[in-house]
Design an enzyme around this catalytic site. Sequence first.
Site, PDB file in Angstrom:
ATOM      1  N   HIS A  88       0.933  -1.378   0.071  1.00  0.00           N
ATOM      2  CA  HIS A  88       0.030   0.008   0.150  1.00  0.00           C
ATOM      3  C   HIS A  88       0.795   1.178  -0.069  1.00  0.00           C
ATOM      4  O   HIS A  88       0.344   2.222  -0.520  1.00  0.00           O
ATOM      5  CB  HIS A  88      -0.659   0.000   1.215  1.00  0.00           C
ATOM      6  CG  HIS A  88      -1.819  -1.146   1.176  1.00  0.00           C
ATOM      7  ND1 HIS A  88      -1.631  -2.191   1.860  1.00  0.00           N
ATOM      8  CD2 HIS A  88      -3.225  -1.156   0.843  1.00  0.00           C
ATOM      9  CE1 HIS A  88      -2.704  -3.292   1.680  1.00  0.00           C
ATOM     10  NE2 HIS A  88      -3.756  -2.409   1.004  1.00  0.00           N
ATOM     11  N   ARG A 169      -0.147 -15.340  24.075  1.00  0.00           N
ATOM     12  CA  ARG A 169      -0.594 -15.886  25.441  1.00  0.00           C
ATOM     13  C   ARG A 169       0.339 -15.807  26.325  1.00  0.00           C
ATOM     14  O   ARG A 169       1.369 -16.602  26.320  1.00  0.00           O
ATOM     15  CB  ARG A 169      -0.644 -17.409  24.611  1.00  0.00           C
ATOM     16  CG  ARG A 169      -1.033 -18.374  25.821  1.00  0.00           C
ATOM     17  CD  ARG A 169      -2.302 -18.562  26.323  1.00  0.00           C
ATOM     18  NE  ARG A 169      -2.723 -19.375  27.245  1.00  0.00           N
ATOM     19  CZ  ARG A 169      -2.610 -18.865  28.637  1.00  0.00           C
ATOM     20  NH1 ARG A 169      -2.587 -17.587  28.968  1.00  0.00           N
ATOM     21  NH2 ARG A 169      -3.047 -19.660  29.605  1.00  0.00           N
ATOM     22  N   CYS A 216      -1.585 -22.674  20.407  1.00  0.00           N
ATOM     23  CA  CYS A 216      -2.164 -22.903  21.942  1.00  0.00           C
ATOM     24  C   CYS A 216      -3.088 -24.211  22.108  1.00  0.00           C
ATOM     25  O   CYS A 216      -4.080 -24.509  21.126  1.00  0.00           O
ATOM     26  CB  CYS A 216      -3.009 -21.789  22.551  1.00  0.00           C
ATOM     27  SG  CYS A 216      -3.517 -22.001  23.908  1.00  0.00           S
TER      28      CYS A 216
END
Lengths: 508, 508
Positions: A88, A169, A216
Site C-alpha cells: 500500500h 498467550r 495454543c
Amino acid sequence: MLLSALRRGAIRATCVVAGGVSLSEEYPVFTREEISKRDGKRGATWVTYKDQVYDITEFVNAHPGGAQKIKLAAGASVEPFWRIYKQHLDPAVDIQEILAPMRVGTLDASDFAKETTMTKEKKEDDPYRDEPERHPALTVHTAEPCNAEAPVAMLGDPYITPTELWYVRNHHPVPLDDGDAHKFSVTTDNGAEVSLSVADLKKNYSKTTVTATMQCSGNRRGHMNQYGKTSGTAWGSGAASTAEWAGVPLRVVVADLLFKDKSAPLTAAKALGAKHVIFEAKDDMQASVPVEKALSELGDCMLAYEMNGQPIPRDHGGPLRAIVPGYAGVRNVKWVQRVKLSSDEAEGAWQRGMNYKAMPSHWRTKQDLQGVDFSALPSIHELPVQCAFSSPAPGDALPIDEDSVEVKGWALGSAGRSIHRVEVSADGGETWVEADLEEGLDQPYGRAWAWTTWSAEVPVGEGPVELVARAHDLGGGAMPRTPADVWNIRGLNNNSWPVARLERSNNV
Amino acid sequence: MLLSALRRGAIRATCVVAGGVSLSEEYPVFTREEISKRDGKRGATWVTYKDQVYDITEFVNAHPGGAQKIKLAAGASVEPFWRIYKQHLDPAVDIQEILAPMRVGTLDASDFAKETTMTKEKKEDDPYRDEPERHPALTVHTAEPCNAEAPVAMLGDPYITPTELWYVRNHHPVPLDDGDAHKFSVTTDNGAEVSLSVADLKKNYSKTTVTATMQCSGNRRGHMNQYGKTSGTAWGSGAASTAEWAGVPLRVVVADLLFKDKSAPLTAAKALGAKHVIFEAKDDMQASVPVEKALSELGDCMLAYEMNGQPIPRDHGGPLRAIVPGYAGVRNVKWVQRVKLSSDEAEGAWQRGMNYKAMPSHWRTKQDLQGVDFSALPSIHELPVQCAFSSPAPGDALPIDEDSVEVKGWALGSAGRSIHRVEVSADGGETWVEADLEEGLDQPYGRAWAWTTWSAEVPVGEGPVELVARAHDLGGGAMPRTPADVWNIRGLNNNSWPVARLERSNNV
C-alpha cells in the site's frame, strides 16, 4: 466493482489538489467515536488514513487483498495494517488515486493528535506498566496478562504470519528484554551448570532456522463451548500462527556444553538419567518436554533468538525462546533463562496442574475434578491434525443468487506429519469438495511443522449454507465430526470439524 | 452354571472308569461332519478331544477363559487351542474330571485317523505345494496366497498373540526357510554391497527385542464396506497381532557395515543421498520406508530373526523379517534378502501401485481412478489410533434381564503414542463409560508400539444394545465416528468407531 470505484475516482479526483495533499477544509469533520460506528456491521464501512476519512463500503468486495482483510480496519485506521501489507505504501502505487474518490471527511483534530501521540499512563507499581504495544487487529481476550488472538482472516495469507499479528498467550507481565546480554544456564540433576549469554549463543554456534506453526492447546476452545461449557479463554481459531524461527538446535548446545561425545546427546542424556528437559522462564513460568523430543535428531527443537528475520519481540519470548515444533504452545517456553536436563517433569501449574492435562470426557463439572491428582495425569504435548477457515467468517453474507463460495484456510498435520488432503462441505458434511493445497507442501517427511494453506470453490444449493471442513494427515489422522467427540472440561485439543454458517442476503 | 456343570459331573463321573481312561464302546459314534453341525449357532455346542466327543453347551458360559474363546472350537477339536492355552494340559489339572461328565460320543475311527495323519496332497508343479500348516482358529479369506485373520476373541488375551494365532497376509507362496544359512545383503546406490547370513547377524551383534503390534493397513476394511464398497480383502478387526520380536536394530547393522562413523547412521545415510530404505523379499515383493524412520534412534526398526522367543516361522517372514513398528504391516517385509539405501522408494505394486496409497474420499468408482498416476500419491506408512472389541462379538446374545455387559478389547495409539483413554458406549455413542486400561501402559514415551488392552462393565438399557468404542492417544488422536469420515476406495486405515450390536435373548 473495483472498476466502478476507479471510474468514480477518475471523476472525483478533480477534487484533490496536485501532489495528492488533501484539503481537509473541503470535508466535514468526524470524531473517532462517530467513525467507529461505521464498521460495516449494519450499513456503511468507513476507515481512516492519517486524518482523512473514507467510505469504502463499495470497495470492500473489490479489495485486491480480499474483503476479509480490509474489514479488519472497519471503523478504524488502515495504518497498522499497511505496516504489514507494505504494498500500500509502495511509491509505485498512487494510493491517493484510489483513496481520494472515497473520501468523505476529516478526522477530528484532537482525536488525531491523541492517536498519534497515545501512550498509556501506568503507575509505577503496576506490574503491567511495561507491556509492549499490540496491533489493533488482535482480538484481546484478556489484557493483563495479555491473551490475544490473531486475526483469523489473515492466517495463512501471507504464509508466514507477520510478527505483529501473531497470537499472544502470556501468563504474567512481559519481562524486560536485555537483548544479547541476556544470560541463561544449562544444567543437569547432578550439578553440572554452564552459563552463557545470547551473544555467546550467536557467536559460538551456526544459526539454523525452522519454520513452525505454533498453536495454543486451547485453540478453538470457544467452538467446544458450543457443545458443553469448558474452563479457560474461549479462543476462536486464532490462537495459531506461523513463523520462521532462527537460533541453535537444542541438541547442539546441550551436547557441546555437557557431553564429551557430541554425536549422540539423547543417548548421553539418558545415560545421565535425564527423562525431561525443563525450560525455566524469566516470568517464573516453567514447562518441560521429554528428552526424546528435546534432543533427538528429528525433533528440531531450538533455542531461538530470531523470529521472521528480526530479534524475537518481547511478547513472543525475546530475547530467547524454546521452540518445540509440533508441541502445544505452552511447551515453547518464552524468556528462557534455564535449560535443565532432569529426571522429572517441570514443577508448577503449566506442567503438573490441571491446565494442560489430558482428561476424559466424563469429567463434566468442577465436582468431578475434586480429589483428582492432576500431577498423575498425562501432560498435553503433541497436538492432533487441525484445520480452520480463514474466509469466509461465520455469519458472513452470501449473495442470494450465488451458486458457489470460495473457501480458504489452513491445515496442520499432527506432530510434523504432512497434510494429505482437506475436504470442504457446504451442507454440513453430506457432500464434500477436495480443496487445492497451496503453500507448505514441500516440507520434509515427518517434519512438516508448519501449516499447509488451501482453497476450494464449493458449490452451494439454495437456502442456508453450513460450511464444514476436515483435514487428513499422512499418519491417517482424521478430525472428529463434533466437539462432543473430543470434549474435555479444560477445552484442550479441539480439532472437530470447523463450522461456518453463512447468511443468504440480497445486500452484498 | 459352572457349579451345575460340575455337579452334573460329580454324578455322571461314575460312568468313567478309574484313571480317567474312557471306554469308547460305551458311547455312540459320530462322524466329523455330524459333529461340525453342533457349532452352537442353532442349538448344541460339541467339541472333540482325541477321539472323544463332548457336549459343552452348558459349559460355554462357565468356561474360565471366557465363552468367546471356547466357542472357537465349536464343532471341532479343542487340541489346536490347548497347544496355545497349555494350562489345559497341566498335569496338576485333571482335565478328564471336567470333561468326562460332558461326554456324549466317540469320533468315527476313520475320521480320527484322517485328522491325525492329514497331509494335503499337492502336485509337484503347484507353487503352493509347500505352504505351512495353519491353525484352524484363523479365518481364511483366501487360501492361496494365504490371507487369514486372527481370532478376534483372542486378541489381547494373552497380551502377546500366540504365534500360531497371528494373522497371515501373504502375496505369494511362502518361500522355503534355509534358517541361519539364509544370506542377505546391505547395499547403497553407489555400489557398496555387503553380504552376510542370519548366522553372521546372530554372531556379530547383540540381540535386542521390541514388542510391537502389527496391523494390516486394510484391517477393518470389512467394516468400511458397510458404508460403501471398497476393493480388497474384507478384513474384520483380526488383521492385527502382537509379538515380541528379537534381532538387531537396523541402524546398528547399517552403520556397522556401511559407515566409518558408526554413531550417526541417519546423518551418514542422508549424506549419501539416501532417502528411503528398501527391503527386498525372497518372494519378489519389495517395500520401503523413509530413512528417517528406518535409521533414527527412536524408530526402533529391526532385522528380526525371532518371534515370541522362537525362530520366526515361515508364514511370518522367517528366517529374517524387517520390523518397522507403528507402520503398516506391508512395510514390515518378510523373507528379507536385500536392504537397500536408496534415493528412491521401492519399485512395484506394494509401494508405487494403488494398493497402499492414501486417496481422497471422492474417488468412489473404478472410473474415478482412470488416468490417476498412483506413483505420485503418498504411500501409507504410519497407522492412526485404533481400537477393537475382543468380546462380545457382533450378534452375540445378551440375556433379556441383564443390566450391564462386560466389554473387552485392545487399543493402539498412532505411531508409538500411548493410549490416553478408551470409552465404550452401549447406546451407539450417546453415553460413554471409560474403560479400565490393563496391559501395555508401561511402554516408553513415543515408543508405545504395542497395544493396550482394556475392559469395561457398561450399563445397558432395555431393548437393543449397540456397542461402540473410541480410543484417544496422547497425541490428541481421536477415532472418527463413522466409516464415511475416513472412507477411501481401497478401504485403508479404517479407524472409525467399532460397532457390535447384541441380540437380547431368553436363551442364554
